[in-house]
Structure formats: structure tokens, C-alpha cells
Design an enzyme around this catalytic site. Structure first.
Site, PDB file in Angstrom:
ATOM      1  N   ASP A 139      -7.082 159.493  48.005  1.00 45.12           N
ATOM      2  CA  ASP A 139      -8.116 160.256  48.721  1.00 45.12           C
ATOM      3  C   ASP A 139      -9.129 160.852  47.742  1.00 45.12           C
ATOM      4  O   ASP A 139      -8.771 161.656  46.885  1.00 45.12           O
ATOM      5  CB  ASP A 139      -7.468 161.401  49.516  1.00 45.12           C
ATOM      6  CG  ASP A 139      -6.402 160.900  50.482  1.00 45.12           C
ATOM      7  OD1 ASP A 139      -6.664 159.932  51.209  1.00 45.12           O
ATOM      8  OD2 ASP A 139      -5.296 161.490  50.507  1.00 45.12           O
ATOM      9  N   ASP A 171      -5.133 157.983  42.140  1.00 40.76           N
ATOM     10  CA  ASP A 171      -5.006 158.804  43.335  1.00 40.76           C
ATOM     11  C   ASP A 171      -5.783 158.046  44.421  1.00 40.76           C
ATOM     12  O   ASP A 171      -6.596 157.165  44.109  1.00 40.76           O
ATOM     13  CB  ASP A 171      -5.629 160.181  43.061  1.00 40.76           C
ATOM     14  CG  ASP A 171      -5.709 161.025  44.302  1.00 40.76           C
ATOM     15  OD1 ASP A 171      -4.702 161.119  45.017  1.00 40.76           O
ATOM     16  OD2 ASP A 171      -6.798 161.584  44.571  1.00 40.76           O
TER      17      ASP A 171
HETATM   18  C1  G6P Z   1      -3.600 164.014  49.261  1.00 38.46           C
HETATM   19  C2  G6P Z   1      -4.886 164.665  49.699  1.00 38.46           C
HETATM   20  C3  G6P Z   1      -4.634 166.039  50.269  1.00 38.46           C
HETATM   21  C4  G6P Z   1      -3.563 165.973  51.353  1.00 38.46           C
HETATM   22  C5  G6P Z   1      -2.280 165.391  50.788  1.00 38.46           C
HETATM   23  C6  G6P Z   1      -1.206 165.223  51.850  1.00 38.46           C
HETATM   24  O1  G6P Z   1      -3.162 164.610  48.103  1.00 38.46           O
HETATM   25  O2  G6P Z   1      -5.762 164.777  48.604  1.00 38.46           O
HETATM   26  O3  G6P Z   1      -5.842 166.516  50.818  1.00 38.46           O
HETATM   27  O4  G6P Z   1      -3.296 167.272  51.877  1.00 38.46           O
HETATM   28  O5  G6P Z   1      -2.574 164.106  50.248  1.00 38.46           O
HETATM   29  O6  G6P Z   1      -1.633 164.283  52.796  1.00 38.46           O
HETATM   30  P1  G6P Z   1      -0.938 163.995  54.186  1.00 38.46           P
HETATM   31  O7  G6P Z   1      -1.675 162.776  54.710  1.00 38.46           O
HETATM   32  O8  G6P Z   1       0.508 163.687  53.897  1.00 38.46           O
HETATM   33  O9  G6P Z   1      -1.094 165.195  55.019  1.00 38.46           O
HETATM   34 MG    MG Z   2      -7.613 163.016  45.679  1.00 39.52          MG
END
Ligand code: G6P
Ligand code: MG
Length: 216
Positions: free
Chosen positions: A12, A10
Site C-alpha cells: 500500500d 511494501d
Molecule cells: C498496511 C497499510 C495500513 C493498514 C495495514 C493493515 O500496512 O499501510 O494502512 O492499516 O496494512 O491492513 P488491513 O487490510 O489488514 O486492515
Molecule cells: Mg505502505
């Protein structure tokens, strides 16, 4: 010899602390709209798609679709603004060393993140040459906790799920990994990622050999 042939990270909160920027984006939006929200509530949003995150913040409030779209775009503007400053220095401790070790060991490596900003962040971190595949918010329709994103990543690597280990900081991500038949590593508190096969506080100081031994 280990049966593990590939890693799916993953992004973030695992390789880079952009989870903090997602939080700040949602907090700013919630404050503007007067919705109750804080760091504790944000924990449930880790790994969750943009739309699902907003629906959790709305907590049952019904809004017109245009308003939902506008709010998602606004949060994304804030997030994109925050990540402008991301640089290779923002890799979380241990992450870069582990990516290098995986390369040296000739294991495959992918990123599996729900974020539509994945490629921008990967570029800013300067790690594109260390990964074989990226599956992101554009790759599949069903978000985590569905296993689809990780299955997409494993498909790109040409490996069956059982030969890939998913590294995640989110409960939804571990759920997705287990649902897809992947090996799993959780990063963070037990309350969040305790269902993973192996849990570490972070990647800091973690050697590939230790991970492979711990996974057995
Ligand atoms: C990841 C992060 C989430 C986020 C999602 C969508 O899973 O952990 O916090 O909401 O991505 O990200 P985006 O940049 O497409 O809004
Ligand atoms: Mg994450």
C-alpha cells in the site's frame, strides 16, 4: 557486483495507491463516530496494523473490546468495498517496470505488507507471477515497526536481511527495515522516510541500475 540479491516491497503506497483507500475507510469510520481525524492525522497510520491504527484514532479513549472489533470490521468492510475496483491500471508509476527489471536480473522479489487484504490486491493487480513470496497481515504477530514481517519475507526468499532491500512509504516500515538489518529505500517526503538509506519521491522513472548504484 551488488551485494543485493532481493527486494521486499511494501504494498500500500509503494506498488499501488491503496493507502488512499485505507485513509478513506478510516475517515468514514471516524466521521460516523465523531472522532477527529484528517489526512494529516492519517500520515501516522501508514504501514500500521488495523488494530494499532484504530487505537491511534481513538487517542486514549477506552472502549469495550467488542466495540473495537466492530469498528475494525466496519473499516475493513469499507476498504474491501473500495478495492473491488482495483485493476492492473492502478499500479503506481514505475512499479511494474521495476518488478519486470528485477525478474530479468534474476533477483528475488517479495511483498511485505501488514495488510490482511494483500493477496486480494496482488491478485487484482495481476502481479503474482512477478513475486516469489508474500508476507502479509497473517504472517507474523508483531506488526511494523517490529522487523518480524520483513524477516519472514527474507526467510521465504532464503536471503539474509543484509542482502535484501526493503522499499517502503511508511516511517514504521523504514524503522522495521533498519531494526532488521535490511538495506532500505524510502518513498515520499524526507519528514516521513528520511531515515532510509536512499529516498526517492516515488518509483516513477527509477531504473534498477540506478537504485543499485545509489545503494552502493
Ligand atoms: C498496511 C497499510 C495500513 C493498514 C495495514 C493493515 O500496512 O499501510 O494502512 O492499516 O496494512 O491492513 P488491513 O487490510 O489488514 O486492515
Ligand atoms: Mg505502505
Amino acid at each position: 557486483m551488488s551485494s543485493i540479491k532481493g527486494f521486499i516491497f511494501d504494498l500500500d503506497g509503494v506498488l499501488v495507491d491503496t493507502a488512499e483507500y485505507h485513509y478513506r475507510g478510516w475517515q468514514r469510520l471516524a466521521d460516523e463516530e465523531g472522532f477527529p481525524f484528517d489526512r494529516k492525522a492519517n500520515e501516522a497510520l501508514r504501514g500500521i496494523s488495523r488494530r494499532e491504527s484504530l487505537l491511534l484514532i481513538l487517542n486514549g479513549r477506552i472502549l469495550p473490546e467488542e466495540k473495537i472489533q466492530e469498528m475494525m470490521e466496519r473499516k475493513n468492510r469499507y476498504y474491501v468495498e473500495y478495492i473491488q475496483q482495483v485493476s492492473p491500471d492502478d499500479m503506481l508509476p514505475g512499479a511494474l517496470d521495476l518488478l519486470h527489471e528485477i525478474r530479468q536480473a534474476c533477483l528475488k522479489c517479495a511483498i511485505g505488507s501488514a495488510s490482511k487484504n494483500t493477496c486480494t490486491v496482488v491478485e487484482k493487480l495481476g502481479i503474482a507471477h512477478l513475486v516469489d513470496a508474500i508476507s502479509d497481515g497473517y504472517s507474523v504477530t508483531n506488526p511494523k515497526p517490529a522487523p518480524d514481517l520483513f524477516l519472514h519475507a527474507a526467510g521465504q526468499l532464503g536471503l539474509p536481511p543484509g542482502e535484501c532491500v526493503v522499499v517502503e512509504d511508511a516511517a514504521a516500515g523504514i524503522e522495521a527495515a533498519i531494526a532488521g538489518g535490511f538495506r532500505s529505500i524510502g518513498l515520499g517526503p524526507i519528514e516521513r522516510v528520511g531515515t532510509a538509506e536512499v529516498v526517492y519521491p516515488s518509483l516513477d522513472g527509477l531504473l534498477l541500475a540506478k537504485i543499485l548504484t545509489d545503494l552502493g
